[in-house]
Design a protein around this motif. Structure first.
Motif, PDB file in Angstrom:
ATOM      1  N   CYS A   1      -4.732  -9.161   2.850  1.00 40.68           N
ATOM      2  CA  CYS A   1      -3.570  -8.461   2.296  1.00 40.68           C
ATOM      3  C   CYS A   1      -2.822  -9.357   1.308  1.00 40.68           C
ATOM      4  O   CYS A   1      -2.431  -8.913   0.236  1.00 40.68           O
ATOM      5  N   GLU A   2      -2.623 -10.612   1.692  1.00 42.36           N
ATOM      6  CA  GLU A   2      -1.948 -11.578   0.821  1.00 42.36           C
ATOM      7  C   GLU A   2      -2.525 -12.960   1.051  1.00 42.36           C
ATOM      8  O   GLU A   2      -3.058 -13.254   2.125  1.00 42.36           O
TER       9      GLU A   2
ATOM     10  N   ASP B   1       1.546  -0.323   9.012  1.00 39.50           N
ATOM     11  CA  ASP B   1       1.309   0.613   7.918  1.00 39.50           C
ATOM     12  C   ASP B   1       2.583   1.365   7.582  1.00 39.50           C
ATOM     13  O   ASP B   1       3.434   1.608   8.449  1.00 39.50           O
TER      14      ASP B   1
ATOM     15  N   THR C   1      -3.404  -7.675   8.057  1.00 40.79           N
ATOM     16  CA  THR C   1      -2.196  -6.921   8.432  1.00 40.79           C
ATOM     17  C   THR C   1      -2.513  -5.495   8.860  1.00 40.79           C
ATOM     18  O   THR C   1      -3.521  -4.909   8.459  1.00 40.79           O
TER      19      THR C   1
ATOM     20  N   TYR D   1      -2.413 -10.529  -3.977  1.00 43.77           N
ATOM     21  CA  TYR D   1      -1.771  -9.369  -3.350  1.00 43.77           C
ATOM     22  C   TYR D   1      -2.788  -8.229  -3.375  1.00 43.77           C
ATOM     23  O   TYR D   1      -3.234  -7.811  -4.449  1.00 43.77           O
TER      24      TYR D   1
ATOM     25  N   TYR E   1      -5.769  -2.617   9.676  1.00 43.71           N
ATOM     26  CA  TYR E   1      -6.947  -3.390   9.309  1.00 43.71           C
ATOM     27  C   TYR E   1      -7.021  -4.698  10.097  1.00 43.71           C
ATOM     28  O   TYR E   1      -8.104  -5.177  10.426  1.00 43.71           O
TER      29      TYR E   1
ATOM     30  N   LYS F   1       2.945  -3.726   4.560  1.00 39.43           N
ATOM     31  CA  LYS F   1       2.005  -4.461   5.404  1.00 39.43           C
ATOM     32  C   LYS F   1       2.268  -5.960   5.369  1.00 39.43           C
ATOM     33  O   LYS F   1       2.195  -6.652   6.391  1.00 39.43           O
ATOM     34  N   ALA F   2       2.599  -6.476   4.180  1.00 44.53           N
ATOM     35  CA  ALA F   2       2.778  -7.916   4.025  1.00 44.53           C
ATOM     36  C   ALA F   2       4.015  -8.432   4.752  1.00 44.53           C
ATOM     37  O   ALA F   2       4.037  -9.576   5.208  1.00 44.53           O
TER      38      ALA F   2
ATOM     39  N   THR G   1      -4.699  -4.606  -1.253  1.00 42.29           N
ATOM     40  CA  THR G   1      -4.755  -3.588  -0.204  1.00 42.29           C
ATOM     41  C   THR G   1      -6.076  -3.677   0.564  1.00 42.29           C
ATOM     42  O   THR G   1      -6.476  -2.747   1.240  1.00 42.29           O
ATOM     43  N   GLY G   2      -6.766  -4.810   0.429  1.00 41.84           N
ATOM     44  CA  GLY G   2      -7.973  -5.061   1.208  1.00 41.84           C
ATOM     45  C   GLY G   2      -9.241  -5.112   0.395  1.00 41.84           C
ATOM     46  O   GLY G   2     -10.171  -5.830   0.724  1.00 41.84           O
TER      47      GLY G   2
ATOM     48  N   GLN H   1       1.232  -1.847   0.369  1.00 45.12           N
ATOM     49  CA  GLN H   1       0.918  -3.275   0.437  1.00 45.12           C
ATOM     50  C   GLN H   1       2.148  -4.104   0.786  1.00 45.12           C
ATOM     51  O   GLN H   1       2.082  -5.034   1.590  1.00 45.12           O
TER      52      GLN H   1
END
Length: 603
Positions: free
Chosen positions: A405-406, A224, A424, A388, A427, A218-219, A390-391, A215
């Motif tokens: 993601c955020e 990834d 992000t 926050y 995704y 990605k942010a 991971t989807g 995470q």
């Protein structure tokens, strides 16, 4: 320190805020000057031509003209606006009006001196990003968790401890990996083959801790962890002053916002530089340094306008290639990201290692959305608006997870409630294929689910920018290194004969951020002045101007420590196999023993 603790909430309060100029006004003034300039470019040789009118290009021009106002400078910008990866667009807000919101770069931190100095010089203001209240974390598992301070961590206690120890290790290792030349680090040969995901899998036991690393990657990078090179990850952390600067809000790069929007920095720089020196909607196609001795030919053509959020050319606009034109210059500064530099024609060709970087550095996919509301429902519930994730659970069969993601509270300085968030990595690419209406529905449903507030589904306005479809960027926020690419990293900023390079990718401090873009522009200006006006530079600046030309060779050789340890490992492995062959019955097969030895060595 340049700023005290008390300045966090009172920075520049005594200054009058800069007057905001609407985007169309800026375009009209620049367009009015375009006809006169077009006639002049055919018979004028400029001192400097700058490719790109984002923060890096405008900072280059500003630094040059501050040093010598007599320099003839021209900026060529493919877009129909200035600002590059900063763009502010109006959205409907509570009360029936509109306000500008950032769909590109947005935040600044107190350690980002280059952008803060520019904001001060332009008589602009910043204000604090809101962070008061409980935050929401959904990392790996689908269950959401509330926490009070700092950046997101995984839920289970062991995973939280593991994650914190891992990030502490990242900070310690990053001190040995300079962004200026990551491969000069003694860790380079060992880590260059690793992605962040493979290194995390080797050093973390719990899946929750690995999900937290995923995470975080990605942010910040828009990709990834399985694609991001570990060596680049460490160099980027080094350039930012540590992982604590990259994540969360307090004391980080997300601590402050710019009044009137971050694009206003570029608009104000354009006014200072002079609108008559900027050609909008003119895309550079090639740079020729061989046709005329001592003069560089920059080839360009008019570029069609694109929809700011989708990247599409409006219906009815002719997209056939316009005739190519040429402008002459003594020096050129290119601020395009590496993924776009490879689309230009170069004569002579770029150095093979610079070309290697242009071909192999990948642009991130960090796409942004804004949702406006009539009330700040999350504040009423004691929440900060920070999420926050991971989807979460997938909401459509074509996309692996939910979109988010955020997210952060992006309520404006005038009090208009809004949430900003990000798609992000892989995704984001999946969600790009969906219509905007479907993305909006998925986002507000995500917000309602994570915050536990059904009213989040009732919004006033929604907008997003899928940066991957932008033809003049191809993604956001920054290009990143994959394993096996960083041995040639110093060439990203090294001059190519009379052509110099700027852009946030070439920064050595705060790479990937607005501050890095400005630093790179100021550095490129010093390099140009060292050739055109060396007498105006200080001794320190003259030394700095030659720094990017001093490249370490050879790049392809293994570091001596790696060679030594490699031979020692082979010797130990050979001895182990010999012992195993002698004591076959007691120690098992040689290959099993070798696997055990390798496992112990890694630990």
């Amino acid at each position: 320190p340049r700023f005290t603790e008390n300045s966090r909430l009172s920075y520049n309060k005594q200054r009058a805020p800069a007057t905001s100029m609407a985007s169309f006004e800026l375009k009209e003034k620049m367009a009015a000057a375009t006809d006169d300039k077009m006639a002049a470019t055919d018979d004028v040789t400029y001192d400097v031509v700058i490719v790109g009118a984002g923060l890096a290009g405008l900072s280059t021009a500003h630094s040059l003209l501050k040093t010598d106002p007599s320099l003839k400078v021209l900026l060529l910008e493919a877009r129909d606006r200035v600002g590059g990866r900063t763009v502010s667009l109006p959205l409907k807000v509570a009360g029936g009006g509109t306000e500008n919101f950032d769909l590109g770069a947005q935040w600044v931190g107190l350690s980002q001196h280059h952008v803060l100095d520019t904001i001060k010089e332009l008589n602009m203001d910043i204000y604090a990003q809101r962070y008061e209240g409980k935050k929401i974390s959904q990392i790996g598992e689908y269950r959401r968790r509330k926490f009070s301070s700092g950046a997101a961590t995984p839920g289970p206690l062991l995973a939280r401890l593991e994650y914190k120890l891992f990030m502490w290790k990242v900070d310690r290792l990053s001190e040995k990996v300079p962004m200026e030349d990551p491969y000069s680090s003694p860790l380079a040969y060992e880590l260059e083959a690793h992605t962040v995901a493979s290194y995390a899998a080797q050093n973390l036991w719990t899946q929750a801790a690995r999900d937290a690393v995923e995470q975080s990657v990605k942010a910040v990078y828009g990709t990834d962890a399985s694609r991001l090179g570990m060596l680049f990850f460490l160099a980027y952390t080094n350039a930012s002053g540590g992982s604590g600067q990259l994540y969360g809000i307090q004391g980080s790069a997300q601590e402050f916002r710019v009044k009137c929007g971050a694009q206003q920095i570029s608009k104000n720089l354009a006014k200072v530089v002079g609108h008559d020196k900027i050609l909008l909607s003119h895309a550079v196609t090639g740079i020729d340094q061989l046709s005329q001795a001592g003069v560089i030919l920059v080839r360009y053509r008019e570029s069609p306008p694109c929809d700011e959020t989708s990247g599409a050319v409006p219906i009815g606009v002719v997209t056939s290639e316009a005739p190519s034109k040429v402008v002459r210059a003594h020096r050129v500064v290119v601020t395009a990201p590496p993924n776009l530099m490879r689309t230009l024609s170069w004569s002579p060709p770029l150095h093979r290692l610079k070309q290697f970087l242009c071909d192999n550095l990948q642009m991130g996919h960090l796409y942004k959305f804004i949702v406006t509301y009539d009330r700040a429902y999350w504040q009423e519930k004691g929440l900060s608006g920070e999420i926050y994730s991971t989807g979460g659970r997938k909401v459509t069969s074509e996309c692996t997870t939910g979109p988010m993601c955020e997210a952060y509270d992006t309520t404006t300085n005038d009090g208009s409630p809004a949430i900003v968030g990000f798609f992000t990595g892989r995704y984001a690419i999946e969600w790009t294929q969906k219509p905007k209406a479907e993305r909006a529905a998925a986002v507000v449903n995500n917000l309602a689910q994570f915050l536990g507030i059904e009213e989040m589904k009732q919004y006033i306005d929604y907008e997003d920018k899928m940066w991957g479809t932008d033809p003049w960027t191809g993604g956001c926020p920054v290009t990143y290194g994959t394993p096996g690419t960083l041995f040639s990293m110093p060439y990203i900023r090294s001059p190519h004969h009379g052509v110099h390079f700027a852009g946030t990718e070439t920064a050595t401090i705060w790479m990937g951020y607005m501050s890095g873009a400005i630093q790179s522009g100021q550095r490129a200006a010093i390099e140009v002045l060292a050739h055109l006006r060396p007498g105006l530079l200080t001794e320190k600046q003259r030394c700095e101007a030659t720094r990017t030309s001093k490249l370490r060779e050879p790049f392809l050789a293994q570091p001596p420590s790696a060679v030594t340890w490699g031979r020692l490992t082979l010797a130990l492995a050979g001895a182990s196999i010999a012992v195993a062959a002698t004591y076959w019955g007691s120690v098992g097969r040689p290959i099993d023993l070798l696997h055990r030895l390798c496992s112990h060595a890694q630990q």
